[in-house]
Design an enzyme around this catalytic site. Structure first.
Site, PDB file in Angstrom:
ATOM      1  N   HIS A 164       0.875  -1.178   0.000  1.00 45.33           N
ATOM      2  CA  HIS A 164       0.000   0.000   0.000  1.00 45.33           C
ATOM      3  C   HIS A 164       0.914   1.230   0.000  1.00 45.33           C
ATOM      4  CE1 HIS A 164      -2.800   2.926   1.869  1.00 45.33           C
ATOM      5  NE2 HIS A 164      -3.782   2.096   1.578  1.00 45.33           N
TER       6      HIS A 164
ATOM      7  N   ASP B 134       3.415  -4.418   7.932  1.00 44.85           N
ATOM      8  CA  ASP B 134       2.186  -3.650   7.802  1.00 44.85           C
ATOM      9  C   ASP B 134       1.034  -4.634   7.974  1.00 44.85           C
ATOM     10  OD1 ASP B 134      -0.130  -2.492   6.929  1.00 44.85           O
ATOM     11  OD2 ASP B 134       0.714  -1.618   5.109  1.00 44.85           O
TER      12      ASP B 134
ATOM     13  N   GLN C 137      -4.103  -5.259   7.068  1.00 42.81           N
ATOM     14  CA  GLN C 137      -5.071  -6.266   6.603  1.00 42.81           C
ATOM     15  C   GLN C 137      -4.825  -7.614   7.295  1.00 42.81           C
ATOM     16  OE1 GLN C 137      -7.550  -5.378   4.815  1.00 42.81           O
ATOM     17  NE2 GLN C 137      -6.833  -3.423   3.995  1.00 42.81           N
TER      18      GLN C 137
ATOM     19  N   LYS D 185     -10.174  -0.814  10.715  1.00 40.62           N
ATOM     20  CA  LYS D 185     -10.286  -1.986   9.830  1.00 40.62           C
ATOM     21  C   LYS D 185     -10.562  -3.250  10.647  1.00 40.62           C
ATOM     22  CE  LYS D 185      -7.020  -0.131   6.433  1.00 40.62           C
ATOM     23  NZ  LYS D 185      -7.840   0.156   5.258  1.00 40.62           N
TER      24      LYS D 185
ATOM     25  N   CYS E 298      -4.780   2.376  -3.605  1.00 37.94           N
ATOM     26  CA  CYS E 298      -3.543   2.908  -3.000  1.00 37.94           C
ATOM     27  C   CYS E 298      -2.386   1.939  -3.166  1.00 37.94           C
ATOM     28  CB  CYS E 298      -3.739   3.231  -1.521  1.00 37.94           C
ATOM     29  SG  CYS E 298      -4.906   4.538  -1.257  1.00 37.94           S
TER      30      CYS E 298
HETATM   31  N1  PLP Z   1      -1.596  -0.746   4.610  1.00 42.17           N
HETATM   32  C1  PLP Z   1      -2.525  -1.501   4.042  1.00 42.17           C
HETATM   33  C2  PLP Z   1      -2.161  -2.867   3.541  1.00 42.17           C
HETATM   34  C3  PLP Z   1      -3.834  -1.028   3.905  1.00 42.17           C
HETATM   35  O1  PLP Z   1      -4.760  -1.792   3.330  1.00 42.17           O
HETATM   36  C4  PLP Z   1      -4.132   0.273   4.391  1.00 42.17           C
HETATM   37  C5  PLP Z   1      -5.478   0.832   4.204  1.00 42.17           C
HETATM   38  O2  PLP Z   1      -6.220   0.434   3.334  1.00 42.17           O
HETATM   39  C6  PLP Z   1      -3.124   1.004   5.001  1.00 42.17           C
HETATM   40  C7  PLP Z   1      -1.870   0.472   5.099  1.00 42.17           C
HETATM   41  C8  PLP Z   1      -3.379   2.366   5.562  1.00 42.17           C
HETATM   42  O3  PLP Z   1      -4.231   2.302   6.668  1.00 42.17           O
HETATM   43  P1  PLP Z   1      -4.805   3.600   7.341  1.00 42.17           P
HETATM   44  O4  PLP Z   1      -5.441   4.404   6.242  1.00 42.17           O
HETATM   45  O5  PLP Z   1      -5.787   3.094   8.334  1.00 42.17           O
HETATM   46  O6  PLP Z   1      -3.684   4.325   7.962  1.00 42.17           O
END
Ligand code: PLP
Length: 405
Positions: A123, A200, A203, A226, A364
């Site tokens: 992401h 990260d 998910q 999430k 993203c």
């Molecule tokens: N990393 C991953 C794999 C994501 O799916 C997301 C959000 O969709 C993020 C990071 C960013 O999360 P946040 O917008 O809650 O900071």
């Protein structure tokens, strides 16, 4: 005990609605999950019964709010099996957690010519903060690629990691491909060469059991919104040994021990990284989401979501012209797809008019789109409350949409 999907759905009143006079089908949980009544009630209770600013409390309300806020830290520690509560830092979200580590770890440990490895399926939140760091410190970003199935080519790590490599950043589960990355193996490979690993878990946390000690992860980040909690709260787990050596990320109240114009000393962990008044309400309400996750059982949830994934995948495969992106064997509840040359946004818009909420676009994750040479995909994603009926309605609506083209 069988998985009681009706009981679980009853906790999420928003699901029991019609949009455009059609039953509402929510297939966008990877972007943000809906919130159960337990979370909504916890927010209301706090404000009706015992709200006050936390820490340094000199009165009953603040004391009680502090106890509940810190109680959630303990819940998270237990949930991910951290070694100590001091390793749990509250942030605004996964994005802020990555930025915190990129800044603070970067400040201390990254120097000119050092290398940071990032996977191709990340992401943007787990790419851009490392790019900013690399620019600031004249470091180098290297990319760990994935194959067309959506599996990381981890054998490439042997050549990618050099004596200059300081950190590897990788998603636990891809938000586009659904791939569950073999993070135990990745962490072990990296550690053999003294490379720290940032996971990260945006998910990951809500879909699979996470044991940070067993994984031996250096950092693991996720977002409450999430995982059935409110927006505006993220969690950063970091090994104490790293966090103790890292400088503060932001300055302000709470993160200090003593302030004077001749010099300031910093607070102990975890407060050193929690400047200012945190999101008290959302952290406390997230505690209710964690209780629900625990009560339902993360393994039960994972197995239910996998069942939904299998059903949806095989039904989608039966539709001629559908191309699924991400066919890893270890996959979580996310399916990205396109239909022939139809723009994903057009598909998504028509589905929406039939009551089906999906996400369309690059999610993203531009490098994933570049890998397949596409503009975007339609993405459906599942969670503890996704039902077989949701999938039936989605497939029927998709077939109707396709007939329109
Ligand atoms: N990393 C991953 C794999 C994501 O799916 C997301 C959000 O969709 C993020 C990071 C960013 O999360 P946040 O917008 O809650 O900071």
């Amino acid at each position: 005990m069988p998985y009681d999907i009706e009981k679980i759905r009853s906790y999420f009143p928003i699901l029991n609605q019609q949009v455009y006079s059609k039953p509402f089908v929510y297939l966008d949980s990877a972007a943000s999950t809906q919130k159960p009544i337990q979370v909504l009630d916890a927010e209301k209770r706090l404000h009706n019964e015992y709200y006050g600013n936390i820490h340094r409390a000199a009165h009953y309300m603040a004391d009680k709010a502090t106890a509940d806020f810190e109680g959630v830290r303990d819940q998270i520690k237990e949930f991910i099996n951290a070694n100590s509560r001091e390793e749990i830092i509250f942030t605004k979200g996964t994005t802020e957690s990555v930025n915190l580590v990129a800044f603070s770890f970067g400040e201390k440990f990254i120097n000119e010519g050092d290398e940071i490895i990032v996977s191709e399926m990340e992401h943007h939140s787990n790419i851009v903060p490392w790019q900013l760091l690399a620019e600031r410190k004249k470091a180098v970003i290297k990319v760990l690629p994935f194959n067309d199935n959506g599996d990381l080519q981890i054998e490439k790590l042997d050549e990618l990691i050099t004596p200059n490599t300081k950190l590897l950043a990788v998603a636990h589960i891809s938000n586009v491909l659904g791939t569950v990355n073999p993070i135990t193996e990745i962490i072990s490979k990296a550690h053999q060469k003294n490379v720290a690993v940032f996971i990260d878990g945006a998910q990951g946390f809500q879909h699979t059991a996470v044991d940070v000690q067993k994984l031996d992860a250096d950092f693991y980040a996720f977002s409450a919104h999430k995982a059935y909690g409110p927006n505006g709260v993220g969690i950063l787990y970091g090994k104490k040994n790293w966090l103790n050596q890292m400088p503060p990320y932001q300055g302000g109240g709470e993160m200090i021990s003593e302030v004077s114009f001749s010099g300031t000393s910093f607070n102990d962990l975890p407060y050193k990284f929690e400047a200012g008044t945190p999101n008290i309400t959302s952290v406390i309400a997230f505690g209710a989401a964690l209780s629900l996750l625990k009560e339902t059982g993360i393994r039960n949830i994972a197995s239910w979501e996998n069942n939904i994934l299998q059903i949806a995948t095989s039904l989608l495969r039966e539709i001629k012209g559908i191309k699924i992106y991400g066919e890893a064997v270890q996959k979580s509840g996310v399916i990205s797809f396109n239909y022939k040359q139809i723009h994903p946004y057009d598909l998504g818009t028509l589905l929406d008019k039939m009551g089906i909420a999906v996400r369309t676009g690059h999610h993203c994750a531009d490098p994933v789109m570049q890998h397949y040479n596409i503009q975007g995909t339609v993405r459906i994603s599942f969670s503890m409350y996704t039902s077989e009926m949701d999938i039936t309605r989605f497939i029927n609506s998709l077939e109707r949409t396709i007939r329109m083209f």
